[in-house]
Design an enzyme around this catalytic site. Sequence first.
Site, PDB file in Angstrom:
ATOM      1  N   GLN A   1       0.318 -10.355  -6.186  1.00 23.95           N
ATOM      2  CA  GLN A   1      -0.151 -11.741  -6.251  1.00 23.95           C
ATOM      3  C   GLN A   1       0.656 -12.589  -7.224  1.00 23.95           C
ATOM      4  OE1 GLN A   1      -2.250 -13.079  -4.229  1.00 23.95           O
ATOM      5  NE2 GLN A   1      -3.073 -11.245  -3.258  1.00 23.95           N
TER       6      GLN A   1
ATOM      7  N   HIS B   1       4.516 -10.367   2.754  1.00 27.97           N
ATOM      8  CA  HIS B   1       3.754 -11.428   3.418  1.00 27.97           C
ATOM      9  C   HIS B   1       2.954 -12.302   2.459  1.00 27.97           C
ATOM     10  CE1 HIS B   1      -0.451  -9.699   3.577  1.00 27.97           C
ATOM     11  NE2 HIS B   1       0.222  -8.602   3.298  1.00 27.97           N
TER      12      HIS B   1
ATOM     13  N   ASN C   1      -6.253 -10.365  -7.160  1.00 29.25           N
ATOM     14  CA  ASN C   1      -6.193 -10.984  -5.831  1.00 29.25           C
ATOM     15  C   ASN C   1      -7.429 -11.815  -5.505  1.00 29.25           C
ATOM     16  OD1 ASN C   1      -7.507  -8.360  -5.728  1.00 29.25           O
ATOM     17  ND2 ASN C   1      -7.620  -8.618  -3.522  1.00 29.25           N
TER      18      ASN C   1
ATOM     19  N   THR D   1       0.828  -1.210   0.000  1.00 31.54           N
ATOM     20  CA  THR D   1       0.000   0.000   0.000  1.00 31.54           C
ATOM     21  C   THR D   1       0.859   1.255   0.000  1.00 31.54           C
ATOM     22  OG1 THR D   1      -1.860  -1.104   1.089  1.00 31.54           O
ATOM     23  CG2 THR D   1      -1.747   1.296   1.272  1.00 31.54           C
TER      24      THR D   1
ATOM     25  N   CYS E   1      -8.975  -7.440   2.454  1.00 29.82           N
ATOM     26  CA  CYS E   1      -8.221  -6.183   2.464  1.00 29.82           C
ATOM     27  C   CYS E   1      -9.067  -4.996   2.901  1.00 29.82           C
ATOM     28  CB  CYS E   1      -7.638  -5.929   1.075  1.00 29.82           C
ATOM     29  SG  CYS E   1      -6.505  -7.218   0.530  1.00 29.82           S
TER      30      CYS E   1
ATOM     31  N   THR F   1      14.105   5.153   9.286  1.00 31.55           N
ATOM     32  CA  THR F   1      14.995   4.021   9.544  1.00 31.55           C
ATOM     33  C   THR F   1      14.369   2.727   9.047  1.00 31.55           C
ATOM     34  OG1 THR F   1      15.891   5.125  11.508  1.00 31.55           O
ATOM     35  CG2 THR F   1      16.203   2.730  11.350  1.00 31.55           C
TER      36      THR F   1
ATOM     37  N   SER G   1       4.957  -7.216  -2.193  1.00 35.65           N
ATOM     38  CA  SER G   1       4.609  -7.372  -0.790  1.00 35.65           C
ATOM     39  C   SER G   1       5.311  -8.588  -0.220  1.00 35.65           C
ATOM     40  CB  SER G   1       3.087  -7.528  -0.629  1.00 35.65           C
ATOM     41  OG  SER G   1       2.745  -7.784   0.718  1.00 35.65           O
TER      42      SER G   1
END
Length: 391
Positions: A186, A208, A158, A75, A332, A245, A206
């Site tokens: 995806q 995850h 997705n 995102t 989502c 950071t 992404s």
Amino acid sequence: MAMGKQAIYLDYNASAPLLPQARDAMLAALEIDANPSSVHSAGRAAKAIVQKARRSVAALVNAKPDHVVFTSGATEAASTVLTPRFSFGRSPLKFSKLFVCAADHPCVLAGGQFAPEDIVQLPVQPSGLMELDALERMLAGHDKATGLPLVAVHWANNETGVIQPVREIAVMVKANGGVLVVDAVQALGRLPIDIADACGDFLILSSHKIGGPKGAGALVAQSDLMMPMPLISGGGQERGHRGGTEAVANIAGFGAAADVAMAGQDRFASCMAVRDAFEAAILEIAPDAVIHGGTVKRLPNTVFFSVPGLKAETVQIALDLAKIAVSAGSACSSGKVGRSHVLTAMGVESDVGAIRISFAPETGEDAVTRIAGELGKIVERARPEKRLARA
């Protein structure tokens, strides 16, 4: 005492379970307390972890490591790159319109930093494929005197798993003087991705979705000559493209997951046989079931289906009680279950919703048998005539 049924997780498009390799990499990174921007030895050790992960993520999409910008997730990457303000070398570059696919992920449909009136949604066919003729017309009619056109499209949907013809889209966008952003979230780890092979100017990734931790993502550029102006400014981290950071542990986990994906890029191919067996079972249970996007090329692990008369949330809850995790649409929207914008874009009028099942490479036939059996029970409860016919 009899053992209960083991839980089955079939929601990999929402999030893949954390890989042991990613967990190990994260734990090792957590042993280093230093800031990766510090010049002392501990700081250099932290920076080495980030750079190793950068090389791993770059290798997975055949990009140069310096062209990978780590973010907090897809995102943020979308919000960064979907902007009217870019730099081209030392010169500013303006984009006046953003063209998106109506079936795109919400983080792309939101349009990033573009004003709502400058976002144009492109229609999709009933199959889920984007209308390329509409894209061609929109690009041809775009007034480049106001700024360049920016186009964003998902590689694989997705919800349906439908795969867009991104290379064909890239050629069309380039021919009309535009720039292409590809949401590859995806597709990553499931399809071969080569950013050098004219598949887009930027990729959104992404962690995850491939077994890395939540809270890490990346924006990958084909060339660092043209880059979006930073969304987050600060201390010049990520070569000035994203201040703040770096989340060293999350990035380390992302890199480890990328290594696993790189070593087994064909491992999701085995899902196709499982997916096809499941779809055959569904159509046997309910011949009027609809496989959304089933007429075109899809991800090998994804099934998005509706059964007339059955509400998706009812099916999801029943399966959850049977210890089978699936999604009613995508996951989502903060846990909300509602009308799928993807189905709306595809022209599906039914209000019953749809169930998404997304398999893992290790999903076996036993899982298909079990979920098909549970779905059979759900259909029989909803359709007494089917139960009587079997009796």
